[in-house]
Motif scaffolding. Structure first.
Motif, mmCIF file in Angstrom:
data_model
loop_
_atom_site.group_PDB
_atom_site.id
_atom_site.type_symbol
_atom_site.label_atom_id
_atom_site.label_comp_id
_atom_site.label_asym_id
_atom_site.label_seq_id
_atom_site.Cartn_x
_atom_site.Cartn_y
_atom_site.Cartn_z
ATOM 1 N N GLY A 1 0.794 -1.224 0.000
ATOM 2 C CA GLY A 1 0.000 0.000 0.000
ATOM 3 C C GLY A 1 0.823 1.269 0.000
ATOM 4 N N LEU A 2 1.961 1.262 0.706
ATOM 5 C CA LEU A 2 2.831 2.438 0.804
ATOM 6 C C LEU A 2 4.272 2.012 0.565
ATOM 7 C CD1 LEU A 2 1.435 4.017 4.127
ATOM 8 C CD2 LEU A 2 0.903 4.753 1.786
ATOM 9 N N VAL A 3 5.033 2.884 -0.098
ATOM 10 C CA VAL A 3 6.448 2.592 -0.346
ATOM 11 C C VAL A 3 7.294 3.785 0.075
ATOM 12 C CG1 VAL A 3 8.200 1.970 -2.047
ATOM 13 C CG2 VAL A 3 5.864 1.120 -2.316
ATOM 14 N N ASN A 4 8.267 3.515 0.935
ATOM 15 C CA ASN A 4 9.334 4.464 1.245
ATOM 16 C C ASN A 4 10.576 4.096 0.449
ATOM 17 O OD1 ASN A 4 8.612 4.923 4.759
ATOM 18 N ND2 ASN A 4 8.516 6.467 3.168
ATOM 19 N N PRO A 5 11.430 5.056 0.142
ATOM 20 C CA PRO A 5 12.761 4.707 -0.347
ATOM 21 C C PRO A 5 13.659 4.341 0.823
ATOM 22 C CG PRO A 5 12.599 7.057 -0.136
ATOM 23 C CD PRO A 5 11.249 6.509 0.263
ATOM 24 N N THR A 6 14.814 3.791 0.528
ATOM 25 C CA THR A 6 15.875 3.693 1.522
ATOM 26 C C THR A 6 16.413 5.107 1.753
ATOM 27 O OG1 THR A 6 16.406 1.477 0.750
ATOM 28 C CG2 THR A 6 18.109 2.626 2.007
ATOM 29 N N SER A 7 16.905 5.378 2.952
ATOM 30 C CA SER A 7 17.367 6.726 3.281
ATOM 31 C C SER A 7 18.398 6.666 4.389
ATOM 32 C CB SER A 7 16.179 7.587 3.714
ATOM 33 O OG SER A 7 16.599 8.884 4.107
ATOM 34 N N LEU B 1 7.002 9.364 0.169
ATOM 35 C CA LEU B 1 6.028 8.295 0.361
ATOM 36 C C LEU B 1 5.208 8.116 -0.911
ATOM 37 C CD1 LEU B 1 4.837 6.351 2.456
ATOM 38 C CD2 LEU B 1 3.326 8.188 3.198
ATOM 39 N N LEU B 2 5.263 6.923 -1.472
ATOM 40 C CA LEU B 2 4.547 6.608 -2.706
ATOM 41 C C LEU B 2 3.318 5.769 -2.415
ATOM 42 C CD1 LEU B 2 4.823 6.572 -5.975
ATOM 43 C CD2 LEU B 2 5.520 4.195 -5.567
ATOM 44 N N ALA B 3 2.220 6.100 -3.103
ATOM 45 C CA ALA B 3 0.984 5.310 -2.986
ATOM 46 C C ALA B 3 0.188 5.450 -4.276
ATOM 47 C CB ALA B 3 0.143 5.784 -1.801
ATOM 48 N N ARG B 4 -0.684 4.497 -4.516
ATOM 49 C CA ARG B 4 -1.647 4.637 -5.598
ATOM 50 C C ARG B 4 -2.682 5.697 -5.223
ATOM 51 N NH1 ARG B 4 -0.176 -0.669 -5.464
ATOM 52 N NH2 ARG B 4 0.245 -1.690 -7.488
#
Length: 294
Positions: A95-101, A138-141
């Protein structure tokens, strides 16, 4: 903005929410839009409405099937957005995607963001589970926000809004993850620290969150804890865990949850290091110590 223009290699539209900025910032945004490196729209508020309302403005203004929330204290790297989308498309349960950081999964240790991105490239398509996604990138549809709603505006200037969103996503049967090969540097609270009273606002938002969801715990996990006590289950419920002891001396498979921190030390020294951590963690103190050692 320069890094977004240089490193976004897929079609994208940039929506900049100017939340009551002063003249130098307004002029900078106008110049960036005029340069035309990315299709850009500027939404302007006469006063600072708070981070949450500004983000919701941006989400509503977009039309694309993907939405990426990006703070202004970040530097993105090559492939950042396409890799996050690749991970999201790999499993419909994401549902949600974070990058590495530097604040999530890969401490920078003085390396420039581009170099870290090159080192992480071998992990393309891979992800690691998260209990709570972090709102810095934060990535989401778009359909997710249609399903569960936007950010909760009771959190005002921000903090705990991403925790709240993550729990609502999990309630919907979806999960947050970290894209292992996408890297975005984050300065952390670069804007908040300039706001008077932000620490008080942080504490107030924490109380609002706990009234809504209950309290999350910080647990110090000693060596040789039996496998019947599941680190992954506790991390999955949103609790923060620090495992302390010999690097390879803890029972069970090492967790890759972002909310599990491993503190290596010699077997004889773990009690001393644990005591020191308990004393010095005053801002975010531990609630429990779990150990077989009496």
């Amino acid at each position: 903005l320069q890094s977004v223009a240089a490193c976004t290699e897929i079609p994208a539209r940039l929506i900049l929410v100017d939340n009551g900025s002063e003249a130098p910032t307004r002029e900078l945004l106008d110049r960036f839009k005029a340069e035309g490196n990315l299709p850009t729209e500027i939404l302007r508020n006469a006063t600072n409405l708070g981070f949450i309302k500004a983000v919701n403005q941006g989400i509503r203004a977009g039309k694309a099937p993907w939405v990426c929330l990006l703070n202004n204290d970040t530097v993105v790297t090559s492939g950042w957005l396409s890799e996050m989308i690749r991970v999201a498309e790999s499993d419909p349960r994401i549902g949600l995607v974070n990058p590495t950081s530097n604040c999530l999964g890969y401490p920078a240790k003085g390396l420039p963001p581009g170099e870290i991105a090159r080192r992480l490239a071998e992990n393309r398509g891979k992800s690691a589970p998260l209990s709570t996604a972090i709102g810095f990138c934060l990535l989401a549809r778009r359909s997710l926000f249609d399903q569960i709603g936007l950010l909760d505006e009771q959190f005002g200037m921000g903090n705990f809004d991403d925790d709240d969103l993550s729990l609502r996503v999990r309630q919907a049967g979806l999960r947050p993850v970290r894209a292992a090969a996408a890297y975005v540097h984050h300065e952390e609270k670069a804007s908040f620290k300039k706001l008077p009273g932000w620490e008080k606002a942080f504490d107030e938002n924490q109380k609002k969150f706990e009234r809504k969801w209950g309290r999350r715990l910080r647990i110090l996990w000693g060596p040789a804890v039996p496998a019947s006590l599941s680190i992954d289950a506790l991390a999955g419920a949103g609790h923060w865990i620090s495992v302390i002891g010999p690097r390879n001396g803890n029972s069970g498979k090492k967790s890759d949850h972002a909310q599990v921190d491993y503190l290596a030390c010699p077997a004889r020294a773990w009690r001393l290091k644990a005591t020191w951590r308990l004393i010095t963690k005053s801002k975010k103190p531990f609630n429990f110590v779990v150990s077989l050692d009496p």
